[in-house]
Scaffold this active site. Structure first.
Site, PDB file in Angstrom:
ATOM      1  N   HIS A 219      36.846  45.460  48.363  1.00  0.00           N
ATOM      2  CA  HIS A 219      36.833  46.696  47.565  1.00  0.00           C
ATOM      3  C   HIS A 219      36.896  47.917  48.480  1.00  0.00           C
ATOM      4  O   HIS A 219      35.999  48.764  48.486  1.00  0.00           O
ATOM      5  CB  HIS A 219      35.589  46.743  46.672  1.00  0.00           C
ATOM      6  CG  HIS A 219      35.744  47.668  45.508  1.00  0.00           C
ATOM      7  ND1 HIS A 219      35.148  47.453  44.282  1.00  0.00           N
ATOM      8  CD2 HIS A 219      36.411  48.830  45.384  1.00  0.00           C
ATOM      9  CE1 HIS A 219      35.455  48.447  43.450  1.00  0.00           C
ATOM     10  NE2 HIS A 219      36.220  49.293  44.103  1.00  0.00           N
TER      11      HIS A 219
ATOM     12  N   GLU B 275      31.352  41.030  42.428  1.00  0.00           N
ATOM     13  CA  GLU B 275      31.400  41.536  43.807  1.00  0.00           C
ATOM     14  C   GLU B 275      29.976  41.657  44.331  1.00  0.00           C
ATOM     15  O   GLU B 275      29.082  42.081  43.609  1.00  0.00           O
ATOM     16  CB  GLU B 275      32.103  42.902  43.839  1.00  0.00           C
ATOM     17  CG  GLU B 275      33.558  42.830  43.432  1.00  0.00           C
ATOM     18  CD  GLU B 275      34.244  44.188  43.466  1.00  0.00           C
ATOM     19  OE1 GLU B 275      33.640  45.185  43.906  1.00  0.00           O
ATOM     20  OE2 GLU B 275      35.405  44.253  43.036  1.00  0.00           O
TER      21      GLU B 275
ATOM     22  N   ARG C  54      40.179  46.924  38.954  1.00  0.00           N
ATOM     23  CA  ARG C  54      38.901  46.270  38.673  1.00  0.00           C
ATOM     24  C   ARG C  54      39.152  44.771  38.499  1.00  0.00           C
ATOM     25  O   ARG C  54      40.112  44.351  37.835  1.00  0.00           O
ATOM     26  CB  ARG C  54      38.276  46.841  37.390  1.00  0.00           C
ATOM     27  CG  ARG C  54      37.676  48.252  37.578  1.00  0.00           C
ATOM     28  CD  ARG C  54      36.458  48.220  38.469  1.00  0.00           C
ATOM     29  NE  ARG C  54      35.813  49.528  38.609  1.00  0.00           N
ATOM     30  CZ  ARG C  54      36.076  50.390  39.563  1.00  0.00           C
ATOM     31  NH1 ARG C  54      37.018  50.103  40.481  1.00  0.00           N
ATOM     32  NH2 ARG C  54      35.423  51.541  39.652  1.00  0.00           N
TER      33      ARG C  54
END
Ligand code: 8YV
Length: 329
Positions: free
Chosen positions: A289, A270, A241
């Site tokens: 991601h 993000e 994360r």
């Protein structure tokens, strides 16, 4: 009574059809990148009498949960559960299920893709070739650094960390150091992994890989001091994360040469802003991601999450699968 399920992430058709055989299904797949605000707005009446919900990548706040008084279970299509307030869900008796294991190997592959592409400058040099700059044998200006035989420091040796240790030790003859809430004796026996304090891991590792869940205790675990404690030749790898790293401190450390580079699949915000200084840095590999993002794994996650939800609504899954005691192993 047929339960009502809210679906807030696009599911494979056969998984959706299966849910429809057992529940009244309302699809609320927010527009890509819609995130928290879009979902909160889209929830409306559909959410108010939902018995269950399945989705991912959106923060589900206690305020939103309070608007769903019939909610019995939420099934997240992710291993990470930082989008939820576990204490609030536990207090309300709402089951939270997640999808560990099915994504372990794909995510560990992504971490190694970041290690190799950062160390050997793969992205930068591929762009260099595409731009027509390759006119003769390459020289020291294009050299990277070795991965084989180096030291990997794994912060958090859980499922994904263990798969990473296996790749490092058995695939690349790397020395494995790790920190963890508890010793991982299986990894110590199988891969020669050594349990060390974070400070020692930071000072000894060529690749520092973050594999801890995001919790109040791990937020900004890696800040300016930790980056200074790393070797100047070291590379930071983060596919867990973004908020585990103080991103502003990382940008400063990369600009000042405190560390040699970074391979990042996750960011504090993000999508990463197009004007982020990280994107202008030659020694940064930035991915959107994609940790678990393979066709096979994302299907397996959706299937697992749907099964979890149906089990929870049928009373076959009656506790928080993702609870603080489990996280961080
Ligand atoms: C994403 C992940 O959440 O599993 C996690 O915690 O970070 C990723 O797999 C994925 O986008 C969920 O659909």
């Amino acid at each position: 009574m047929t339960p009502k399920i809210v679906v807030y992430k696009k599911l494979p058709q056969d998984v959706l059809d299966d849910l429809r055989r057992h529940a009244q299904v309302v699809e609320l797949a927010p527009a890509h990148g819609g995130g928290h605000a879009a979902l909160a707005d889209a929830l409306g009446a559909a959410w108010a009498d939902a018995d269950g919900a399945i989705g991912a990548s959106v923060k589900v706040t206690p305020e939103m949960v309070a608007r769903a008084p019939k909610l019995k279970a939420i099934s997240t299509i992710s291993v990470g559960v930082d989008n939820f307030d576990l204490a609030d869900l536990t207090r309300r008796g709402i089951v939270l299920a997640h999808t560990p294991d099915v994504l372990t190997e794909s995510t560990a592959d992504t971490v190694f893709a970041l290690i190799l592409s950062s160390a050997r400058r793969v992205v930068e040099l591929a762009e260099w070739v595409k731009a027509g700059h390759w006119h003769g044998s390459i020289g020291p200006d294009q050299y990277g650094v070795d991965v084989n035989g180096k030291t990997i420091g794994i912060v958090g040796l859980g499922r994904i960390g263990g798969a990473l240790a296996r790749r490092a030790a058995l695939g690349f003859d790397m020395r494995v150091l790790y920190t963890n809430r508890h010793p991982n004796e299986a990894a110590e026996r199988a891969y020669g992994a050594k349990h060390v304090p974070l400070a020692e891991l930071l000072s000894q590792s060529d690749f520092v890989c973050l594999q801890v869940p995001l919790t109040p205790q791990t937020r900004h675990l890696i800040g300016a001091a930790e980056l200074r404690a790393m070797k100047r030749s070291a590379i930071l790898i983060n596919a867990s994360r973004g908020a585990i790293v103080d991103e502003a401190a990382l940008i400063a450390a990369l600009a000042q040469g405190t560390i040699a580079g970074a391979g990042l699949d996750v960011f504090e915000q993000e999508p990463l802003a197009a004007d982020s200084p990280l994107l202008a840095m030659r020694n940064v590999v930035a991915l959107p991601h994609i940790g678990s993002a393979t066709h096979e794994t994302r299907y397996a996650m959706a299937r697992c999450a749907a099964d979890n939800l149906l089990d929870a609504l049928a009373g076959r899954l009656t506790h928080n699968v993702a609870n603080p005691e489990v996280l961080g192993r």
